[in-house]
Design a protein around this motif. Structure first.
Motif, PDB file in Angstrom:
ATOM      1  N   SER A   9       0.809  -1.214   0.000  1.00  0.00           N
ATOM      2  CA  SER A   9       0.000   0.000   0.000  1.00  0.00           C
ATOM      3  C   SER A   9       0.842   1.264   0.000  1.00  0.00           C
ATOM      4  O   SER A   9       1.973   1.287   0.487  1.00  0.00           O
ATOM      5  N   ILE A  10       0.238   2.313  -0.557  1.00  0.00           N
ATOM      6  CA  ILE A  10       0.845   3.640  -0.586  1.00  0.00           C
ATOM      7  C   ILE A  10      -0.251   4.621  -0.168  1.00  0.00           C
ATOM      8  O   ILE A  10      -1.253   4.776  -0.878  1.00  0.00           O
ATOM      9  N   ASN A  11      -0.095   5.272   0.980  1.00  0.00           N
ATOM     10  CA  ASN A  11      -1.123   6.159   1.519  1.00  0.00           C
ATOM     11  C   ASN A  11      -0.560   7.530   1.849  1.00  0.00           C
ATOM     12  O   ASN A  11       0.659   7.699   2.001  1.00  0.00           O
ATOM     13  N   MET A  12      -1.475   8.482   2.015  1.00  0.00           N
ATOM     14  CA  MET A  12      -1.128   9.728   2.669  1.00  0.00           C
ATOM     15  C   MET A  12      -1.688   9.660   4.093  1.00  0.00           C
ATOM     16  O   MET A  12      -2.882   9.379   4.282  1.00  0.00           O
ATOM     17  N   ASP A  13      -0.841   9.886   5.088  1.00  0.00           N
ATOM     18  CA  ASP A  13      -1.268   9.875   6.483  1.00  0.00           C
ATOM     19  C   ASP A  13      -1.712  11.270   6.902  1.00  0.00           C
ATOM     20  O   ASP A  13      -0.973  12.249   6.740  1.00  0.00           O
ATOM     21  N   LEU A 135       8.867  -8.446   0.237  1.00  0.00           N
ATOM     22  CA  LEU A 135       8.150  -8.032   1.445  1.00  0.00           C
ATOM     23  C   LEU A 135       6.760  -7.558   1.054  1.00  0.00           C
ATOM     24  O   LEU A 135       6.609  -6.749   0.135  1.00  0.00           O
ATOM     25  N   THR A 136       5.731  -8.058   1.738  1.00  0.00           N
ATOM     26  CA  THR A 136       4.367  -7.633   1.446  1.00  0.00           C
ATOM     27  C   THR A 136       3.550  -7.582   2.724  1.00  0.00           C
ATOM     28  O   THR A 136       3.999  -8.008   3.791  1.00  0.00           O
ATOM     29  N   GLN A 137       2.317  -7.046   2.614  1.00  0.00           N
ATOM     30  CA  GLN A 137       1.438  -6.826   3.765  1.00  0.00           C
ATOM     31  C   GLN A 137      -0.005  -7.093   3.329  1.00  0.00           C
ATOM     32  O   GLN A 137      -0.226  -7.607   2.240  1.00  0.00           O
ATOM     33  N   LEU A 138      -0.971  -6.720   4.168  1.00  0.00           N
ATOM     34  CA  LEU A 138      -2.374  -7.027   3.865  1.00  0.00           C
ATOM     35  C   LEU A 138      -3.226  -5.778   3.671  1.00  0.00           C
ATOM     36  O   LEU A 138      -4.444  -5.834   3.845  1.00  0.00           O
ATOM     37  N   PRO A 163       1.294  -9.530   8.349  1.00  0.00           N
ATOM     38  CA  PRO A 163      -0.154  -9.735   8.226  1.00  0.00           C
ATOM     39  C   PRO A 163      -0.963  -8.649   8.933  1.00  0.00           C
ATOM     40  O   PRO A 163      -1.619  -8.882   9.952  1.00  0.00           O
ATOM     41  N   ALA A 164      -0.925  -7.454   8.377  1.00  0.00           N
ATOM     42  CA  ALA A 164      -1.639  -6.322   8.954  1.00  0.00           C
ATOM     43  C   ALA A 164      -2.281  -5.521   7.830  1.00  0.00           C
ATOM     44  O   ALA A 164      -1.620  -5.246   6.824  1.00  0.00           O
ATOM     45  N   PRO A 165      -3.573  -5.158   7.994  1.00  0.00           N
ATOM     46  CA  PRO A 165      -4.464  -5.548   9.094  1.00  0.00           C
ATOM     47  C   PRO A 165      -4.751  -7.048   9.053  1.00  0.00           C
ATOM     48  O   PRO A 165      -4.886  -7.627   7.975  1.00  0.00           O
ATOM     49  N   ALA A 166      -4.834  -7.650  10.216  1.00  0.00           N
ATOM     50  CA  ALA A 166      -4.838  -9.108  10.314  1.00  0.00           C
ATOM     51  C   ALA A 166      -6.157  -9.723   9.869  1.00  0.00           C
ATOM     52  O   ALA A 166      -7.235  -9.207  10.146  1.00  0.00           O
ATOM     53  N   VAL A 167      -6.041 -10.837   9.149  1.00  0.00           N
ATOM     54  CA  VAL A 167      -7.173 -11.692   8.807  1.00  0.00           C
ATOM     55  C   VAL A 167      -6.698 -13.133   8.957  1.00  0.00           C
ATOM     56  O   VAL A 167      -5.496 -13.407   8.988  1.00  0.00           O
ATOM     57  N   GLY A 244       6.291  -0.757  13.439  1.00  0.00           N
ATOM     58  CA  GLY A 244       6.212  -2.094  12.878  1.00  0.00           C
ATOM     59  C   GLY A 244       6.719  -2.146  11.444  1.00  0.00           C
ATOM     60  O   GLY A 244       7.363  -3.117  11.039  1.00  0.00           O
ATOM     61  N   ASP A 245       6.439  -1.103  10.680  1.00  0.00           N
ATOM     62  CA  ASP A 245       6.924  -1.057   9.304  1.00  0.00           C
ATOM     63  C   ASP A 245       8.447  -0.962   9.263  1.00  0.00           C
ATOM     64  O   ASP A 245       9.104  -1.581   8.416  1.00  0.00           O
TER      65      ASP A 245
END
Length: 297
Positions: A9-13, A135-138, A163-167, A244-245
């Motif tokens: 993901s790529i976001n603006m915080d 490296l990847t995430q959720l 695994p974040a956000p976790a499922v 965490g990142d």
């Protein structure tokens, strides 16, 4: 220089600082507002680049001002954005973050991140094949994570899944992951383990899980059943967003050195990251991490 591919993901915080978290229905006067580039994928890409890795980012942004700024920011950090796609008519992802003290609450709106497809990942197969770690995430569709894991396995490249956000994850995907990097809460959800103590959860996936536990550091049960604990490092925390990142990026960057030294470097990098404001703002440069470890050794 290790080669990493980050798919995510790529976001603006959008960050609001407040004296406390508001109660439901309450309007509370804040202390400060700021925007920072973020998203777990982009955060991890930036953190790894600052630590000396050669990073390729695979992701999507919207055709808006945030999207243009986010890509420009990644380029400025030395991240290869050839596989960052602009999706017309879609807003870039955002995260609405409230910070009180050293704690935070976060609401993520995926936006263009949900437009990332397995075909986008397939277009980066050559980069994945040449990588030392993927490296990847959720925060992107699970089908994208599965496609990434399949390509990494095809080319014999270690894959780290944060695994974040976790499922709850399908067993077939877990089998293709080299290392899973949840916190304790995320591990319970991934394994559908309820209130099971975390050492027992780690033993269910020996050699597979590196679990983070904030200031307490990281935990791992090796394939031979050996329990490994890397203690955390004591710092004065300002903002835990992005810790965490940073951990995941450092773990991926230093994994070619071996898991135990990588866990130590990752815990140290995460500790440094909470001493400054902003997810990417606190991520250390390689020389900062080296100096910190020299001081604490």
């Amino acid at each position: 220089m290790p080669k990493l591919v980050v798919v995510g993901s790529i976001n603006m915080d959008l960050v609001a600082l407040a004296p406390r978290f508001p109660a439901p229905g309450e309007t509370l006067s804040g202390e400060r507002f700021a925007t920072f580039p973020g998203g777990k994928g982009a955060n991890q890409a930036v953190a790894a680049s600052r630590l000396g890795a050669e990073v390729v980012m695979v992701g999507c942004v919207g055709s808006d001002l945030f999207g243009r700024d986010l890509v420009a920011g990644l380029n400025k950090e030395g991240v290869d954005t050839r596989h960052v796609h602009t999706i017309e008519g879609v807003a870039s992802g955002v995260a609405c973050i409230t910070v009180s003290g050293a704690e935070n609450n976060i609401i993520v709106i995926a936006g263009a991140n949900h437009a990332l497809t397995p075909e986008h990942v397939a277009a980066a197969e050559a980069e994945i094949a040449a990588a030392d770690v993927v490296l990847t995430q959720l925060e992107v569709p699970l089908a994208v994570v599965a496609a990434t894991a399949a390509l990494a396995k095809k080319h014999g490249v270690p894959l780290i899944l944060n695994p974040a956000p976790a499922v709850h994850l399908p067993p077939a995907l877990l089998d293709e992951v080299s290392y899973l990097t949840p916190n304790e809460h995320e591990l319970s959800i991934v394994m559908d383990a309820g209130s099971t103590p975390f050492p027992d959860m780690l033993e269910r996936l020996p050699g597979k899980v590196v679990m983070t536990k904030g200031e307490h550091g990281a935990y791992h049960v090796a394939a031979d059943g050996t329990f490994v604990h890397q203690p955390g490092f004591t710092v004065s925390a300002v903002d835990t967003t992005g810790a965490g990142d940073t951990f995941n990026a450092a773990l991926a960057t230093y994994l070619p050195l071996g898991l135990k030294p990588a866990m130590r470097m990752a815990c140290a990098a995460a500790a440094l990251s909470v001493t400054r404001l902003g997810a990417q703002g606190g991520m250390p440069q390689q020389d900062e991490l080296d100096a910190f470890l020299k001081d604490v050794s």
